[in-house]
Write a protein that holds these residues in place. Structure first.
Motif, PDB file in Angstrom:
ATOM      1  N   ALA A 133      40.561  29.965 -63.563  1.00 54.45           N
ATOM      2  CA  ALA A 133      41.292  30.652 -62.498  1.00 54.45           C
ATOM      3  C   ALA A 133      40.701  32.010 -62.157  1.00 54.45           C
ATOM      4  CB  ALA A 133      42.763  30.817 -62.895  1.00 54.45           C
ATOM      5  N   LEU A 134      39.770  32.505 -62.951  1.00 55.75           N
ATOM      6  CA  LEU A 134      39.117  33.781 -62.654  1.00 55.75           C
ATOM      7  C   LEU A 134      37.676  33.588 -62.182  1.00 55.75           C
ATOM      8  CD1 LEU A 134      40.489  36.182 -65.407  1.00 55.75           C
ATOM      9  CD2 LEU A 134      40.832  36.309 -62.933  1.00 55.75           C
ATOM     10  N   GLY A 135      37.371  32.389 -61.691  1.00 58.08           N
ATOM     11  CA  GLY A 135      36.089  32.162 -61.050  1.00 58.08           C
ATOM     12  C   GLY A 135      35.175  31.174 -61.733  1.00 58.08           C
ATOM     13  N   ASN A 136      35.504  30.749 -62.946  1.00 58.62           N
ATOM     14  CA  ASN A 136      34.605  29.805 -63.621  1.00 58.62           C
ATOM     15  C   ASN A 136      34.622  28.432 -62.960  1.00 58.62           C
ATOM     16  OD1 ASN A 136      32.703  29.475 -65.764  1.00 58.62           O
ATOM     17  ND2 ASN A 136      34.218  28.219 -66.850  1.00 58.62           N
ATOM     18  N   CYS A 137      35.676  28.148 -62.178  1.00 54.51           N
ATOM     19  CA  CYS A 137      35.787  26.840 -61.531  1.00 54.51           C
ATOM     20  C   CYS A 137      34.723  26.638 -60.461  1.00 54.51           C
ATOM     21  CB  CYS A 137      37.182  26.669 -60.922  1.00 54.51           C
ATOM     22  SG  CYS A 137      37.618  27.934 -59.706  1.00 54.51           S
ATOM     23  N   ILE A 138      34.198  27.723 -59.880  1.00 52.56           N
ATOM     24  CA  ILE A 138      33.230  27.550 -58.790  1.00 52.56           C
ATOM     25  C   ILE A 138      31.869  27.086 -59.303  1.00 52.56           C
ATOM     26  CG2 ILE A 138      34.369  29.270 -57.355  1.00 52.56           C
ATOM     27  CD1 ILE A 138      32.217  31.236 -58.076  1.00 52.56           C
ATOM     28  N   TYR A 139      31.691  27.042 -60.617  1.00 55.67           N
ATOM     29  CA  TYR A 139      30.453  26.493 -61.176  1.00 55.67           C
ATOM     30  C   TYR A 139      30.563  24.996 -61.402  1.00 55.67           C
ATOM     31  CZ  TYR A 139      28.966  31.304 -61.858  1.00 55.67           C
ATOM     32  OH  TYR A 139      28.605  32.619 -61.658  1.00 55.67           O
ATOM     33  N   ASP A 140      31.732  24.416 -61.097  1.00 58.10           N
ATOM     34  CA  ASP A 140      31.957  22.974 -61.199  1.00 58.10           C
ATOM     35  C   ASP A 140      31.642  22.355 -59.837  1.00 58.10           C
ATOM     36  OD1 ASP A 140      32.834  20.397 -61.507  1.00 58.10           O
ATOM     37  OD2 ASP A 140      34.854  20.917 -62.184  1.00 58.10           O
ATOM     38  N   GLN A 141      30.553  21.589 -59.740  1.00 56.76           N
ATOM     39  CA  GLN A 141      30.134  21.037 -58.463  1.00 56.76           C
ATOM     40  C   GLN A 141      31.130  20.012 -57.922  1.00 56.76           C
ATOM     41  OE1 GLN A 141      27.601  22.198 -56.654  1.00 56.76           O
ATOM     42  NE2 GLN A 141      27.364  23.739 -58.285  1.00 56.76           N
ATOM     43  N   GLY A 142      31.764  19.271 -58.823  1.00 59.90           N
ATOM     44  CA  GLY A 142      32.779  18.324 -58.357  1.00 59.90           C
ATOM     45  C   GLY A 142      33.954  19.049 -57.720  1.00 59.90           C
ATOM     46  N   TYR A 143      34.328  20.149 -58.296  1.00 58.92           N
ATOM     47  CA  TYR A 143      35.421  20.958 -57.735  1.00 58.92           C
ATOM     48  C   TYR A 143      35.010  21.525 -56.375  1.00 58.92           C
ATOM     49  CZ  TYR A 143      38.033  25.317 -57.064  1.00 58.92           C
ATOM     50  OH  TYR A 143      38.749  26.352 -56.536  1.00 58.92           O
ATOM     51  N   ILE A 144      33.781  21.998 -56.264  1.00 56.56           N
ATOM     52  CA  ILE A 144      33.312  22.576 -55.003  1.00 56.56           C
ATOM     53  C   ILE A 144      33.323  21.527 -53.889  1.00 56.56           C
ATOM     54  CG2 ILE A 144      31.325  23.578 -53.829  1.00 56.56           C
ATOM     55  CD1 ILE A 144      32.822  25.527 -55.608  1.00 56.56           C
ATOM     56  N   LYS A 145      32.893  20.301 -54.209  1.00 58.14           N
ATOM     57  CA  LYS A 145      32.898  19.245 -53.202  1.00 58.14           C
ATOM     58  C   LYS A 145      34.313  18.895 -52.779  1.00 58.14           C
ATOM     59  CE  LYS A 145      28.554  17.117 -54.720  1.00 58.14           C
ATOM     60  NZ  LYS A 145      27.910  15.896 -55.281  1.00 58.14           N
ATOM     61  N   ALA A 146      35.228  18.868 -53.725  1.00 54.81           N
ATOM     62  CA  ALA A 146      36.629  18.567 -53.385  1.00 54.81           C
ATOM     63  C   ALA A 146      37.226  19.655 -52.503  1.00 54.81           C
ATOM     64  CB  ALA A 146      37.445  18.410 -54.671  1.00 54.81           C
ATOM     65  N   MET A 147      36.897  20.936 -52.780  1.00 57.29           N
ATOM     66  CA  MET A 147      37.435  22.031 -51.976  1.00 57.29           C
ATOM     67  C   MET A 147      36.806  22.076 -50.589  1.00 57.29           C
ATOM     68  SD  MET A 147      39.802  23.543 -53.701  1.00 57.29           S
ATOM     69  CE  MET A 147      40.206  21.878 -54.282  1.00 57.29           C
ATOM     70  N   ALA A 148      35.587  21.566 -50.445  1.00 58.53           N
ATOM     71  CA  ALA A 148      34.920  21.603 -49.146  1.00 58.53           C
ATOM     72  C   ALA A 148      35.660  20.774 -48.112  1.00 58.53           C
ATOM     73  CB  ALA A 148      33.479  21.125 -49.273  1.00 58.53           C
ATOM     74  N   TYR A 149      36.341  19.716 -48.543  1.00 57.26           N
ATOM     75  CA  TYR A 149      37.084  18.854 -47.617  1.00 57.26           C
ATOM     76  C   TYR A 149      38.444  19.434 -47.254  1.00 57.26           C
ATOM     77  CZ  TYR A 149      33.611  15.232 -48.549  1.00 57.26           C
ATOM     78  OH  TYR A 149      32.436  14.524 -48.657  1.00 57.26           O
ATOM     79  N   ARG A 150      38.877  20.450 -47.966  1.00 52.69           N
ATOM     80  CA  ARG A 150      40.206  21.010 -47.721  1.00 52.69           C
ATOM     81  C   ARG A 150      40.187  22.225 -46.810  1.00 52.69           C
ATOM     82  NH1 ARG A 150      43.888  20.963 -53.020  1.00 52.69           N
ATOM     83  NH2 ARG A 150      45.371  21.224 -51.331  1.00 52.69           N
ATOM     84  N   GLY A 151      38.998  22.712 -46.459  1.00 48.56           N
ATOM     85  CA  GLY A 151      38.920  23.880 -45.592  1.00 48.56           C
ATOM     86  C   GLY A 151      39.254  25.161 -46.352  1.00 48.56           C
ATOM     87  N   THR A 152      39.361  26.247 -45.598  1.00 48.04           N
ATOM     88  CA  THR A 152      39.674  27.553 -46.181  1.00 48.04           C
ATOM     89  C   THR A 152      40.856  28.150 -45.444  1.00 48.04           C
ATOM     90  OG1 THR A 152      37.318  27.853 -46.685  1.00 48.04           O
ATOM     91  CG2 THR A 152      38.719  29.799 -46.826  1.00 48.04           C
ATOM     92  N   PRO A 153      42.065  27.856 -45.885  1.00 46.96           N
ATOM     93  CA  PRO A 153      43.235  28.445 -45.222  1.00 46.96           C
ATOM     94  C   PRO A 153      43.305  29.946 -45.462  1.00 46.96           C
ATOM     95  CG  PRO A 153      43.904  27.285 -47.204  1.00 46.96           C
ATOM     96  CD  PRO A 153      42.446  26.983 -47.017  1.00 46.96           C
ATOM     97  N   LYS A 154      43.911  30.660 -44.514  1.00 49.76           N
ATOM     98  CA  LYS A 154      44.046  32.101 -44.606  1.00 49.76           C
ATOM     99  C   LYS A 154      45.441  32.475 -45.127  1.00 49.76           C
ATOM    100  CE  LYS A 154      39.964  32.843 -42.946  1.00 49.76           C
ATOM    101  NZ  LYS A 154      38.882  33.393 -43.785  1.00 49.76           N
ATOM    102  N   ILE A 155      45.468  33.495 -45.972  1.00 50.73           N
ATOM    103  CA  ILE A 155      46.744  33.995 -46.489  1.00 50.73           C
ATOM    104  C   ILE A 155      47.351  34.912 -45.443  1.00 50.73           C
ATOM    105  CG2 ILE A 155      47.854  35.298 -48.345  1.00 50.73           C
ATOM    106  CD1 ILE A 155      45.550  34.510 -50.162  1.00 50.73           C
ATOM    107  N   LYS A 156      48.555  34.585 -44.980  1.00 49.05           N
ATOM    108  CA  LYS A 156      49.209  35.376 -43.948  1.00 49.05           C
ATOM    109  C   LYS A 156      49.779  36.658 -44.546  1.00 49.05           C
ATOM    110  CE  LYS A 156      50.484  31.340 -41.173  1.00 49.05           C
ATOM    111  NZ  LYS A 156      51.601  30.604 -40.542  1.00 49.05           N
ATOM    112  N   ALA A 157      49.631  37.749 -43.812  1.00 51.03           N
ATOM    113  CA  ALA A 157      50.157  39.052 -44.252  1.00 51.03           C
ATOM    114  C   ALA A 157      51.423  39.353 -43.457  1.00 51.03           C
ATOM    115  CB  ALA A 157      49.116  40.149 -44.024  1.00 51.03           C
ATOM    116  N   ASN A 158      52.588  39.166 -44.093  1.00 56.78           N
ATOM    117  CA  ASN A 158      53.845  39.511 -43.455  1.00 56.78           C
ATOM    118  C   ASN A 158      54.384  40.805 -44.059  1.00 56.78           C
ATOM    119  OD1 ASN A 158      55.079  38.722 -45.972  1.00 56.78           O
ATOM    120  ND2 ASN A 158      54.988  36.598 -45.263  1.00 56.78           N
ATOM    121  N   GLU A 159      55.517  41.275 -43.539  1.00 53.97           N
ATOM    122  CA  GLU A 159      56.068  42.554 -43.977  1.00 53.97           C
ATOM    123  C   GLU A 159      56.453  42.549 -45.452  1.00 53.97           C
ATOM    124  OE1 GLU A 159      56.323  45.441 -42.489  1.00 53.97           O
ATOM    125  OE2 GLU A 159      55.347  44.706 -40.688  1.00 53.97           O
ATOM    126  N   GLU A 160      56.789  41.380 -46.009  1.00 50.18           N
ATOM    127  CA  GLU A 160      57.229  41.321 -47.397  1.00 50.18           C
ATOM    128  C   GLU A 160      56.097  41.616 -48.371  1.00 50.18           C
ATOM    129  OE1 GLU A 160      59.016  37.560 -48.020  1.00 50.18           O
ATOM    130  OE2 GLU A 160      60.709  37.918 -46.683  1.00 50.18           O
TER     131      GLU A 160
END
Length: 292
Positions: A133-160
């Motif tokens: 969870a602190l970045g070691n997962c990005i060295y897993d190529q299978g994980y990277i391929k799975a995330m590539a199909y999911r896109g990169t959603p943006k975190i919305k900044a609301n007042e809360e």
């Protein structure tokens, strides 16, 4: 200082998970796109998992590998940094990172850029040794391929999730309480106080004209005072349909003429002169509500 056992268990559970696509960034690189975690995101994740006072970082070394001056007073720089991350229970990891700057005209700016990149890179590499969870997962190529199909959603900044300056903070809503006085139809001398919540307050605006200035206004431009109303009409609630605004255009034009004359004649009393007492105002010229 050791972490509580329950917190240790929670941290281990979080650190064993891969990051969601919203935490990842992508940029073009050799052979395709390169997936990485930005420096601020790595620090933010460490604060969320360990707590803002649960970890610290230390620069162990910072070395300039080379500083070359190329044509036309430009500089190429490469820097290597070694950073250690220590938890409050004494657990620590450290790693190295590198930074560079090319074709920069100012030598100090080139060194600054390369040093910052090297320290940030070393910090991220040291944090990844604590878990996926602190970045070691990005060295897993299978994980990277799975995330590539999911896109990169943006975190919305609301007042809360925003820390705002007190000038822009949203004030809590409080009920508005107003007090009005009504007269009973049967007893004209008895006043009853009635409290209402969130009731709109009606305000009558008036234009006061000094008495000695009214001689310059023609009789046709004087507003007729409102007629007296019986007590049976006074206790009915006010609403926007029962009253309206009325004014005389000639009267207001006369006021404009007086103001113009006041600016030309210094001996003429000013409309806003503080020397005039309240008894010198003409009440029949008030701008007020009139019942239709």
């Amino acid at each position: 200082m050791a972490f509580p056992p329950q917190q240790v268990q929670d941290m281990q559970e979080i650190l064993s998970k891969g990051l969601g696509p919203e935490f990842l960034s992508r940029r073009p690189g050799p052979g395709g796109h390169y997936t990485y975690i930005e420096g601020w995101m790595a620090i933010d994740l460490a604060n969320q998992i360990f707590g803002f006072d649960g970890w610290s970082s230390e620069i162990r070394s910072l070395t300039v590998d080379y500083l070359d001056e190329v044509g036309d007073q430009k500089y190429n720089v490469s820097v290597t940094a070694q950073v250690r991350v220590t938890l409050k229970d004494g657990t620590h990891h450290e790693d190295v990172g590198s930074g560079s700057a090319e074709n920069v005209r100012i030598k100090s700016a080139a060194l600054e850029k390369a040093r910052k990149e090297a320290v940030t890179d070393a910090l991220k590499r040291a944090l990844r040794l604590f878990g996926r969870a602190l970045g070691n997962c990005i060295y897993d190529q299978g994980y990277i391929k799975a995330m590539a199909y999911r896109g990169t959603p943006k975190i919305k900044a609301n007042e809360e999730v925003l820390h705002r300056h007190k000038q822009f903070q949203t004030l809590p809503e409080h009920p508005i309480t107003t007090t009005t006085t009504t007269t009973a139809a049967t007893t004209a001398a008895t006043n009853t106080t009635k409290t209402t919540t969130n009731a709109p307050t009606k305000i009558a605006l008036s234009i006061n004209i000094p008495h000695q200035l009214t001689t310059k206004i023609s009789a046709a431009s004087v507003i007729t005072p409102p007629t007296k109303t019986s007590h049976s009409d006074c206790h009915s609630p006010l609403n926007e349909d029962s009253f309206n605004y009325e004014y005389d255009e000639d009267f207001l034009a006369g006021v404009d003429e007086l103001e113009a004359a006041d600016r030309l004649d210094p001996e003429l009393p000013s409309i806003t002169s503080p020397a005039l007492s309240p008894s010198q105002y003409a009440p029949q010229h008030f701008y007020q509500y009139h019942k239709p």
